[in-house]
Design a protein around this motif. Structure first.
Motif, mmCIF file in Angstrom:
data_model
loop_
_atom_site.group_PDB
_atom_site.id
_atom_site.type_symbol
_atom_site.label_atom_id
_atom_site.label_comp_id
_atom_site.label_asym_id
_atom_site.label_seq_id
_atom_site.Cartn_x
_atom_site.Cartn_y
_atom_site.Cartn_z
ATOM 1 N N ALA A 25 29.468 37.831 37.374
ATOM 2 C CA ALA A 25 28.996 38.778 38.174
ATOM 3 C C ALA A 25 29.821 40.070 37.678
ATOM 4 C CB ALA A 25 29.338 38.694 39.791
ATOM 5 N N SER A 26 31.047 39.929 37.134
ATOM 6 C CA SER A 26 31.871 41.033 36.785
ATOM 7 C C SER A 26 32.021 41.313 35.511
ATOM 8 C CB SER A 26 33.144 40.635 37.263
ATOM 9 O OG SER A 26 33.827 39.605 36.378
ATOM 10 N N GLY A 27 31.479 40.127 34.776
ATOM 11 C CA GLY A 27 31.580 40.203 33.094
ATOM 12 C C GLY A 27 32.984 40.007 32.724
ATOM 13 N N ASP A 28 34.006 39.278 33.357
ATOM 14 C CA ASP A 28 35.227 39.242 33.149
ATOM 15 C C ASP A 28 35.534 37.831 32.873
ATOM 16 O OD1 ASP A 28 38.103 38.686 32.701
ATOM 17 O OD2 ASP A 28 38.783 40.029 34.570
ATOM 18 N N PHE A 29 35.170 37.250 31.579
ATOM 19 C CA PHE A 29 35.256 35.884 31.241
ATOM 20 C C PHE A 29 36.463 35.692 30.707
ATOM 21 C CE2 PHE A 29 30.765 36.909 31.242
ATOM 22 C CZ PHE A 29 30.260 35.854 32.207
ATOM 23 N N ASN A 30 37.661 36.204 30.911
ATOM 24 C CA ASN A 30 38.652 35.809 30.354
ATOM 25 C C ASN A 30 39.275 34.501 30.662
ATOM 26 O OD1 ASN A 30 41.724 35.419 29.894
ATOM 27 N ND2 ASN A 30 42.183 37.510 30.306
ATOM 28 N N PRO A 31 39.536 33.662 29.792
ATOM 29 C CA PRO A 31 39.690 32.177 29.871
ATOM 30 C C PRO A 31 40.834 31.651 30.982
ATOM 31 C CG PRO A 31 40.104 32.553 27.558
ATOM 32 C CD PRO A 31 39.623 33.927 28.255
ATOM 33 N N ILE A 32 41.914 32.905 31.150
ATOM 34 C CA ILE A 32 42.649 32.054 32.187
ATOM 35 C C ILE A 32 42.117 32.097 33.745
ATOM 36 C CG2 ILE A 32 44.684 33.452 31.140
ATOM 37 C CD1 ILE A 32 44.339 35.847 33.034
ATOM 38 N N HIS A 33 40.951 32.478 33.771
ATOM 39 C CA HIS A 33 40.318 32.344 35.235
ATOM 40 C C HIS A 33 39.308 31.143 35.287
ATOM 41 C CE1 HIS A 33 41.772 36.363 36.026
ATOM 42 N NE2 HIS A 33 41.227 36.798 34.978
ATOM 43 N N TRP A 34 39.215 30.563 34.310
ATOM 44 C CA TRP A 34 38.246 29.116 34.463
ATOM 45 C C TRP A 34 38.802 28.119 33.606
ATOM 46 C CZ3 TRP A 34 36.172 27.967 29.782
ATOM 47 C CH2 TRP A 34 35.974 28.928 28.694
ATOM 48 N N ASN A 35 39.627 28.132 32.629
ATOM 49 C CA ASN A 35 39.886 27.167 31.383
ATOM 50 C C ASN A 35 41.540 26.813 31.658
ATOM 51 O OD1 ASN A 35 40.885 25.979 29.106
ATOM 52 N ND2 ASN A 35 39.023 26.625 28.134
ATOM 53 N N GLU A 36 41.674 25.789 32.194
ATOM 54 C CA GLU A 36 43.396 25.234 32.566
ATOM 55 C C GLU A 36 44.158 25.315 31.374
ATOM 56 O OE1 GLU A 36 45.005 21.324 34.819
ATOM 57 O OE2 GLU A 36 43.122 22.062 35.357
ATOM 58 N N ARG A 37 43.248 24.554 30.488
ATOM 59 C CA ARG A 37 44.246 24.243 29.171
ATOM 60 C C ARG A 37 44.622 25.559 28.647
ATOM 61 N NH1 ARG A 37 40.725 21.155 26.588
ATOM 62 N NH2 ARG A 37 39.900 22.910 25.575
ATOM 63 N N PHE A 38 43.811 26.498 28.427
ATOM 64 C CA PHE A 38 44.060 27.765 27.972
ATOM 65 C C PHE A 38 45.172 28.551 28.717
ATOM 66 C CE2 PHE A 38 43.743 32.609 27.371
ATOM 67 C CZ PHE A 38 43.536 32.336 26.121
ATOM 68 N N ALA A 39 44.928 28.546 30.029
ATOM 69 C CA ALA A 39 45.908 29.262 31.010
ATOM 70 C C ALA A 39 47.010 28.614 30.863
ATOM 71 C CB ALA A 39 45.408 29.184 32.413
ATOM 72 N N LYS A 40 47.294 27.503 30.658
ATOM 73 C CA LYS A 40 48.675 26.815 30.421
ATOM 74 C C LYS A 40 49.211 27.082 29.306
ATOM 75 C CE LYS A 40 48.298 23.347 34.058
ATOM 76 N NZ LYS A 40 48.059 21.960 34.473
ATOM 77 N N ALA A 41 48.518 27.248 28.217
ATOM 78 C CA ALA A 41 48.894 27.620 26.603
ATOM 79 C C ALA A 41 49.332 28.796 26.800
ATOM 80 C CB ALA A 41 47.829 27.471 25.839
ATOM 81 N N VAL A 42 48.908 29.800 27.604
ATOM 82 C CA VAL A 42 49.511 31.049 27.559
ATOM 83 C C VAL A 42 50.859 31.406 28.706
ATOM 84 C CG1 VAL A 42 47.446 32.211 26.608
ATOM 85 C CG2 VAL A 42 47.825 32.237 28.970
ATOM 86 N N GLY A 43 51.131 30.339 29.237
ATOM 87 C CA GLY A 43 52.174 30.386 30.212
ATOM 88 C C GLY A 43 52.180 30.451 31.550
ATOM 89 N N LEU A 44 50.798 30.067 31.972
ATOM 90 C CA LEU A 44 50.438 30.333 33.535
ATOM 91 C C LEU A 44 50.475 28.917 33.834
ATOM 92 C CD1 LEU A 44 47.437 32.649 33.214
ATOM 93 C CD2 LEU A 44 49.554 33.365 34.035
#
Length: 142
Positions: free
Chosen positions: A34-53
């Motif tokens: 709906a928002s167009g915000d497809f930043n992977p920190i909001h849906w991809n666990e592997r990516f989110a953890k790789a960037v320190g979240l």
């Protein structure tokens, strides 16, 4: 929808009872569409953890929207919020399980204004963290 809150029934200092909003990963994917915000920190666990979240996190604007929903539910009018601002103070971490995360929102009528409007201070928490700070809104009542 809740019954419409009337201006003459509201007092300064009045607490608005808390409401819980469940957040699951599916909600974040729908919000991304709906928002167009497809930043992977909001849906991809592997990516989110790789960037320190710690895990996938909810969009800040999604969190803000839940607090806005709290206000419109309370007022009984989807167009009641006429001014609204927050600061994002912490993340809503959304684990990949049936529970997801919970955002708990409450409010206090800080001031009665002219033209049947009230200033509401909001508190939004997820777990032990306050996720929105300086959250205030002007709400038009009937």
């Amino acid at each position: 929808m809740a019954a419409t809150v009337r201006y003459d029934e509201v007092e300064q200092g009045q607490e608005i009872p808390a409401a819980d909003y469940q957040v699951r990963r599916a909600n974040l994917v729908m919000y991304a569409g709906a928002s167009g915000d497809f930043n992977p920190i909001h849906w991809n666990e592997r990516f989110a953890k790789a960037v320190g979240l710690p895990d996938v996190i909810a969009h800040g604007m999604y969190t803000m929207a839940q607090a806005g929903r709290f206000l419109t539910d309370w007022a009984g009018d989807p167009g009641a919020v006429v001014d609204y601002g927050v600061r994002f103070s912490s993340m809503v971490v959304v684990p990949d399980d049936d529970e997801g995360a919970t955002i708990t929102v409450s409010g206090v009528v800080e001031e009665k204004l002219d033209d049947k409007r009230v200033l509401v201070g909001l508190t939004a928490r997820s777990g032990d963290s306050r996720v929105l700070s300086r959250a205030r809104a002007v709400v038009q009542l009937s």
